[in-house]
Scaffold this motif. Structure first.
Motif, mmCIF file in Angstrom:
data_model
loop_
_atom_site.group_PDB
_atom_site.id
_atom_site.type_symbol
_atom_site.label_atom_id
_atom_site.label_comp_id
_atom_site.label_asym_id
_atom_site.label_seq_id
_atom_site.Cartn_x
_atom_site.Cartn_y
_atom_site.Cartn_z
ATOM 1 N N ALA A 107 32.936 -54.091 20.525
ATOM 2 C CA ALA A 107 31.927 -53.851 19.491
ATOM 3 C C ALA A 107 31.573 -52.372 19.414
ATOM 4 C CB ALA A 107 30.663 -54.649 19.815
ATOM 5 N N VAL A 108 31.439 -51.851 18.198
ATOM 6 C CA VAL A 108 30.908 -50.507 18.006
ATOM 7 C C VAL A 108 29.390 -50.610 18.072
ATOM 8 C CG1 VAL A 108 30.576 -48.621 16.355
ATOM 9 C CG2 VAL A 108 32.843 -49.652 16.640
ATOM 10 N N CYS A 109 28.782 -49.875 19.003
ATOM 11 C CA CYS A 109 27.326 -49.944 19.211
ATOM 12 C C CYS A 109 26.707 -48.553 19.182
ATOM 13 C CB CYS A 109 27.018 -50.542 20.588
ATOM 14 S SG CYS A 109 27.593 -52.223 20.806
ATOM 15 N N ARG A 110 25.471 -48.507 18.728
ATOM 16 C CA ARG A 110 24.681 -47.288 18.901
ATOM 17 C C ARG A 110 24.160 -47.252 20.335
ATOM 18 N NH1 ARG A 110 21.439 -43.479 16.368
ATOM 19 N NH2 ARG A 110 22.201 -44.023 14.304
ATOM 20 N N ILE A 111 24.197 -46.092 20.964
ATOM 21 C CA ILE A 111 23.614 -45.959 22.298
ATOM 22 C C ILE A 111 22.164 -45.530 22.106
ATOM 23 C CG2 ILE A 111 23.771 -44.834 24.560
ATOM 24 C CD1 ILE A 111 26.732 -44.332 24.019
ATOM 25 N N GLY A 112 21.243 -46.457 22.404
ATOM 26 C CA GLY A 112 19.835 -46.222 22.115
ATOM 27 C C GLY A 112 19.204 -45.115 22.947
ATOM 28 N N ASN A 113 19.654 -44.983 24.178
ATOM 29 C CA ASN A 113 19.101 -43.945 25.059
ATOM 30 C C ASN A 113 20.246 -43.058 25.560
ATOM 31 O OD1 ASN A 113 17.457 -46.588 25.452
ATOM 32 N ND2 ASN A 113 16.062 -44.901 25.896
ATOM 33 N N PRO A 114 20.740 -42.171 24.679
ATOM 34 C CA PRO A 114 21.945 -41.414 25.039
ATOM 35 C C PRO A 114 21.741 -40.485 26.230
ATOM 36 C CG PRO A 114 21.085 -40.709 22.903
ATOM 37 C CD PRO A 114 20.269 -41.872 23.334
ATOM 38 N N GLU A 115 20.471 -40.263 26.604
ATOM 39 C CA GLU A 115 20.250 -39.372 27.758
ATOM 40 C C GLU A 115 20.612 -40.089 29.062
ATOM 41 O OE1 GLU A 115 18.000 -40.686 25.866
ATOM 42 O OE2 GLU A 115 16.466 -41.647 27.100
ATOM 43 N N LEU A 116 20.693 -41.418 29.018
ATOM 44 C CA LEU A 116 21.078 -42.173 30.209
ATOM 45 C C LEU A 116 22.597 -42.204 30.321
ATOM 46 C CD1 LEU A 116 18.682 -45.263 29.981
ATOM 47 C CD2 LEU A 116 18.353 -43.127 31.239
ATOM 48 N N THR A 117 23.100 -42.179 31.558
ATOM 49 C CA THR A 117 24.537 -42.286 31.747
ATOM 50 C C THR A 117 24.824 -43.601 32.442
ATOM 51 O OG1 THR A 117 24.350 -41.107 33.819
ATOM 52 C CG2 THR A 117 24.939 -39.804 31.885
ATOM 53 N N GLY A 118 26.069 -43.971 32.480
ATOM 54 C CA GLY A 118 26.441 -45.224 33.117
ATOM 55 C C GLY A 118 27.478 -45.938 32.286
ATOM 56 N N VAL A 119 28.364 -46.634 32.956
ATOM 57 C CA VAL A 119 29.433 -47.357 32.264
ATOM 58 C C VAL A 119 28.927 -48.723 31.814
ATOM 59 C CG1 VAL A 119 31.735 -48.363 32.553
ATOM 60 C CG2 VAL A 119 31.213 -46.127 33.550
ATOM 61 N N ARG A 120 28.065 -49.331 32.635
ATOM 62 C CA ARG A 120 27.495 -50.633 32.266
ATOM 63 C C ARG A 120 26.342 -50.409 31.287
ATOM 64 N NH1 ARG A 120 29.997 -55.123 32.900
ATOM 65 N NH2 ARG A 120 28.031 -56.252 33.167
ATOM 66 N N ALA A 121 26.186 -51.340 30.384
ATOM 67 C CA ALA A 121 25.130 -51.201 29.378
ATOM 68 C C ALA A 121 24.641 -52.582 28.985
ATOM 69 C CB ALA A 121 25.653 -50.463 28.150
ATOM 70 N N THR A 122 23.462 -52.614 28.369
ATOM 71 C CA THR A 122 22.931 -53.906 27.916
ATOM 72 C C THR A 122 22.399 -53.790 26.488
ATOM 73 O OG1 THR A 122 21.484 -55.744 28.516
ATOM 74 C CG2 THR A 122 20.583 -53.534 28.826
ATOM 75 N N LEU A 123 22.559 -54.874 25.762
ATOM 76 C CA LEU A 123 22.083 -54.940 24.383
ATOM 77 C C LEU A 123 20.555 -54.864 24.380
ATOM 78 C CD1 LEU A 123 23.527 -55.588 21.574
ATOM 79 C CD2 LEU A 123 22.638 -57.903 21.889
ATOM 80 N N VAL A 124 19.992 -54.140 23.407
ATOM 81 C CA VAL A 124 18.532 -54.095 23.299
ATOM 82 C C VAL A 124 18.112 -54.546 21.899
ATOM 83 C CG1 VAL A 124 18.197 -52.299 25.029
ATOM 84 C CG2 VAL A 124 18.600 -51.643 22.656
ATOM 85 N N ALA A 125 16.865 -55.008 21.782
ATOM 86 C CA ALA A 125 16.356 -55.478 20.495
ATOM 87 C C ALA A 125 16.302 -54.322 19.502
ATOM 88 C CB ALA A 125 14.958 -56.072 20.688
ATOM 89 N N SER A 126 16.770 -54.580 18.272
ATOM 90 C CA SER A 126 16.751 -53.518 17.272
ATOM 91 C C SER A 126 15.766 -53.813 16.144
ATOM 92 C CB SER A 126 18.165 -53.302 16.708
ATOM 93 O OG SER A 126 18.748 -54.535 16.346
#
Ligand SMILES: [Zn+2]
Lengths: 389, 128
Positions: free
Chosen positions: B93-112
């Motif tokens: 899936a193409v996703c927006r990174i909500g908190n681009p200042e955070l790094t990490g390979v794992r990520a979680t979906l957040v409410a939009s």
């Protein structure tokens, strides 16, 4: 087989003279008609290419152009396939002639991508040119999607940002010999690598410009062409194909699968079985620098595209010159006009009638024009060939 | 001449409604083909495997954890975006990174939010 009887285009740039797309379309058409040797009354169909009414504000643009061009009464249609619109319009014209529905077709493409809306508005609209309900809602830009595709391409092939930068330098250098080009610039490699990041790995100078302009070709059945133009370049193959619209649904988001399929279809029709050896000139869809290398790979124009790229094979003096016009990066990109302009570059090169500084000493026998919409979602390839001596 | 247009669209979510309602709340609602079991997030309308048993519009909704892995990412003037492989999905899936200042390979979906439900993730900080 269909003859490219006449060709014409305006300069591609950002208009500041108060002119509009209807003026540009007339100018391109009149040049093409004049070169074809036909009269207006000889034309029996008009195909118009334009990507978006958002840019021009004119819905059903073919209906106003058929009148502006002095062709009222004939069949007319508009063809749209995103960035591939112009090439697909050429395919529509070829199809009309091959189906026996028309004998002489005017194909006219235009776009007012630069002067009518501000850049931010155009960029925003382009965000909806992918799957608007899913990818589009994230606010992702075209550049960011191309960047994600490029990341995958780089990871698989070892292509670097330096390789991309060399594409920009070459195409804009080629554009310096093209009086119709939007960005004829002698860049140094370091200029590209120092330009601001738009969406990494792409920097500002890796991106093709938004341009205004129009282009036109007159296509004709060989039996419907006056003697003098029977030796003109011909369209001997057309092919189109589609890929998954969302990058995430593709097995390899860095490989242009639909481009490969479109090319295979066009090559089959043109009876080309060894494209890397048989194609002498290519006008490719370099919306972004990396997309040119992705296209060379997908079109099968080299057995080792990276080695060939680094060794000058695609330069004007190389075995297979690519984007002598400057491509989208150098010549510019008024979307509906782009694919048609590629066909014009190929046809004029084959006839030895291209811009003197760019004309190949040995005119190509076989040239291909390659265009796509989306991130190579809607792909269209055209093969042109010199007529037998 | 100057002309201004202001357009307000009312978009029908149609087939995608459960998916879009999930995004608004931060829940990953995937589609599962009842023919072959392929799981897609964002959902495919027609199963692409084209197996004989996979027919158009024969899928059921399947909740996923909403966690996944960033495969490729790009930082752009319009924000940061990533191609994400969600756990349990067979596509990406193409996703927006909500908190681009955070790094990490794992990520979680957040409410939009309901206004504009969009695939948005936040990277999960790597544990030390
Ligand atoms: Zn299935």
């Amino acid at each position: 087989m269909v003859i490219v009887a006449g060709t014409g285009m305006t300069a591609f740039n950002r208009r500041k003279d108060g002119s509009g797309f209807r003026d540009w379309a007339i100018s391109a058409f009149e040049t093409a008609l004049d070169r074809s040797g036909f009269e207006r009354l000889d034309i029996d169909a008009l195909v118009v290419a334009s990507e978006s009414d958002f840019f021009s504000l004119q819905l059903n643009p073919a209906s106003v152009l058929v009148e502006d061009l002095g062709l009222t009464g004939i069949a007319h249609q508009r063809v749209e396939g995103g960035g591939a619109s112009g090439q697909l319009a050429v395919h529509a014209g070829v199809s009309l002639i091959r189906a026996g529905l028309a004998r002489r077709v005017a194909v006219v493409g235009f776009e007012a991508s630069a002067s009518m809306l501000d850049t931010a508005a155009v960029t925003r609209l382009y965000g909806y040119s992918f799957d608007a309900w899913t990818d589009g809602m994230t606010g992702v830009s075209a550049t960011a999607l191309y960047a994600l595709s490029a990341r995958s391409f780089m990871a698989r092939t070892g292509v670097t940002s330096d390789d991309f930068a060399h594409v920009v330098v070459q195409n804009r250098c080629n554009a310096c010999g093209n009086p119709d080009a939007h960005l004829p610039i002698e860049h140094r490699l370091e200029d590209i690598l120092a330009s601001p990041v738009v969406s990494d790995p792409y920097r500002r100078l890796d991106c093709s410009p938004l341009s205004d302009g129009a282009s036109a070709v007159i296509l004709a059945h060989p039996d419907a062409v006056p003697g003098a133009r029977r030796k003109a370049a011909r369209v001997v193959g057309i092919g189109a194909a589609s890929d998954r619209v969302r990058l995430g649904d593709r097995l390899d988001p860095g490989f242009f699968t639909a481009k490969r399929r479109a090319a295979e279809r066009a090559y089959t029709m043109a009876e080309i079985d060894r494209p890397a050896e048989q194609v002498n000139l290519a006008e490719l869809y370099d919306a972004y620098s990396g997309a040119q290398l992705q296209a060379i790979e997908a079109l099968g124009l080299s057995d080792n595209f990276l080695y060939d790229h680094r060794n000058g094979v695609f330069k004007p003096s190389g075995r297979l010159p690519v984007n002598l016009s400057g491509g989208l990066l150098g010549q510019g990109a008024p979307v509906g006009a782009t694919g048609i302009a590629q066909v014009i570059a190929c046809a004029r090169q084959i006839e030895g009638q291209y811009h003197p500084k760019l004309q190949l000493d040995q005119p190509p026998r076989i040239a291909i024009a390659d265009t796509h919409g989306g991130v190579a979602t809607s792909c269209a390839v055209t093969v042109l060939k010199a007529s037998a001596p | 001449m100057k002309l201004q247009l202001s357009l307000e669209y009312t978009l029908g979510g149609g087939h995608l409604r459960p998916f879009l309602e999930g995004l608004a709340k931060g829940n990953a609602c995937a589609a599962q083909c009842t023919g072959c079991g392929r799981v897609t997030f964002p959902p495919e309308r027609v199963c692409i495997t084209r197996k004989k048993q996979c027919q158009a519009q024969k899928s059921k909704w399947l909740p996923l954890s909403g966690q996944g892995e960033i495969v490729f990412s790009t930082r752009s003037m319009a924000g940061a975006f990533a191609l994400v492989q969600f756990d349990g999905a067979d596509n990406r899936a193409v996703c927006r990174i909500g908190n681009p200042e955070l790094t990490g390979v794992r990520a979680t979906l957040v409410a939009s939010g309901e206004e504009r439900p969009a695939m948005t993730i936040t990277p999960l900080e790597e544990p030390d």
